[in-house]
Design an enzyme around this catalytic site. Structure first.
Site, PDB file in Angstrom:
ATOM      1  N   CYS A  23       0.939  -1.269  -0.129  1.00 39.92           N
ATOM      2  CA  CYS A  23       0.107   0.125   0.161  1.00 39.92           C
ATOM      3  C   CYS A  23       1.007   1.111   0.103  1.00 39.92           C
ATOM      4  O   CYS A  23       2.260   1.099  -0.066  1.00 39.92           O
ATOM      5  CB  CYS A  23      -0.916  -0.101   1.085  1.00 39.92           C
ATOM      6  SG  CYS A  23      -0.146   0.256   2.855  1.00 39.92           S
ATOM      7  N   CYS A  56      -4.132  -1.146  -1.849  1.00 43.22           N
ATOM      8  CA  CYS A  56      -4.804   0.257  -2.043  1.00 43.22           C
ATOM      9  C   CYS A  56      -4.572   0.781  -3.329  1.00 43.22           C
ATOM     10  O   CYS A  56      -3.718   0.321  -4.200  1.00 43.22           O
ATOM     11  CB  CYS A  56      -3.986   1.406  -1.064  1.00 43.22           C
ATOM     12  SG  CYS A  56      -2.559   1.902  -1.482  1.00 43.22           S
ATOM     13  N   CYS A 106       5.198   1.073 -11.368  1.00 41.01           N
ATOM     14  CA  CYS A 106       6.239   0.296 -10.744  1.00 41.01           C
ATOM     15  C   CYS A 106       6.887  -0.680 -11.577  1.00 41.01           C
ATOM     16  O   CYS A 106       6.344  -0.951 -12.614  1.00 41.01           O
ATOM     17  CB  CYS A 106       5.514  -0.352  -9.778  1.00 41.01           C
ATOM     18  SG  CYS A 106       6.374  -1.571  -8.485  1.00 41.01           S
TER      19      CYS A 106
END
Length: 277
Positions: free
Chosen positions: A121, A197, A205
């Site tokens: 998250c 989340c 990423c």
């Protein structure tokens, strides 16, 4: 052929590709046009044109919820595009196009137990810590649980710590960590990576080494709960229950026997439930 050309043409544009990549990261969520515009900083009128192009190419589906239009990536069309590039365009040169994951779809998608699972998250102070703790304490020796944050806080949320301790979990060794700890050459090999989340899933990423199975299990952030202390505690209780239920379904899967496609579908189905969202 015509359908493939249309899909590839729709993706051959930086911002349309960015939209599709965002919706793939958020899958199985359906995301409103307003949220997409805010995340990617695209004017509404421009976004509408891009979304229409992606829909026409079969890469997105559209639903209406009240006055909002929601968009969801079509993973089946994405799979067909990838399959076309691999099977047709790479014909005669399979060694250049096939990865270990595509050479035999009937092989198990993950390695030997214990399976390594990373929950992500933004702050790594509440939801991902709760998920890590639940998996670690309730799944026996089959799993090694980790958690991390894209922008980790300096300390764990006190409501999360009190909740976990109240349920008998030992969190004395828990700390907020950055995802960078799990991306270097000395990082543990991961079998599964779950974002819990929406903000973390929205962020870019780098690909994970080894291509672990990934999924988005977005949960409402209990840290944002307002009201009395009892109401805030209730928000954390709901988050704990939602994550516990999802993890219970996940750990009951026959991980040793599922191929990658089946396992990915099962992980997505778990994320598609409306538990504590």
């Amino acid at each position: 052929m015509e359908a493939m050309v249309e899909s590839l043409s729709a993706l051959a544009h930086p911002q349309r590709l960015e939209i599709f990549r965002l919706l793939m990261r958020r899958y199985p969520d359906a995301v409103s046009a307003g949220e997409i515009a805010a995340i990617l900083d695209v004017p509404g009128s421009t976004l509408s044109v891009y979304l229409s192009s992606l829909r026409h190419a079969g890469l997105l589906s559209q639903t209406r919820q009240g006055r909002s239009l929601l968009y969801r990536a079509d993973v089946n069309r994405a799979a067909k595009v990838i399959g076309y590039l691999r099977d047709d365009c790479c014909r005669g040169r399979p060694e250049m196009c096939a990865s270990p994951d595509t050479l035999s779809e009937k092989e198990s998608a993950v390695g030997d137990t214990p399976f390594s699972v990373l929950f992500i998250c933004t702050g790594n102070s509440a939801r991902s810590i709760i998920a890590e703790t639940i998996l670690r304490d309730h799944a026996g020796d089959r799993f090694t649980a980790y958690s991390a944050g894209t922008k980790p806080r300096s300390e764990l949320n006190p409501f999360a710590v009190a909740l976990l301790e109240g349920k008998g979990h030992d969190v004395s060794g828990s700390r907020a960590k950055t995802v960078a700890e799990f991306q270097g050459p000395d990082a543990p090999k991961l079998d599964f990576v779950f974002t819990v989340c929406d903000r973390a899933a929205n962020e870019e990423c780098p690909p994970w080494p080894g291509q672990p199975i990934s999924g988005h299990w977005g949960m409402v952030d209990p840290v944002t709960a307002t009201g009395t202390e009892a109401e805030k505690k209730l928000a954390f209780q709901q988050t704990y229950a939602g994550l516990r239920n999802r993890i219970a379904v996940f750990t009951a899967l026959p991980l040793d026997s599922l191929d990658r496609k089946s396992l990915q579908r099962a992980v997505d189905d778990i994320g598609d439930t409306e538990i504590a969202r």
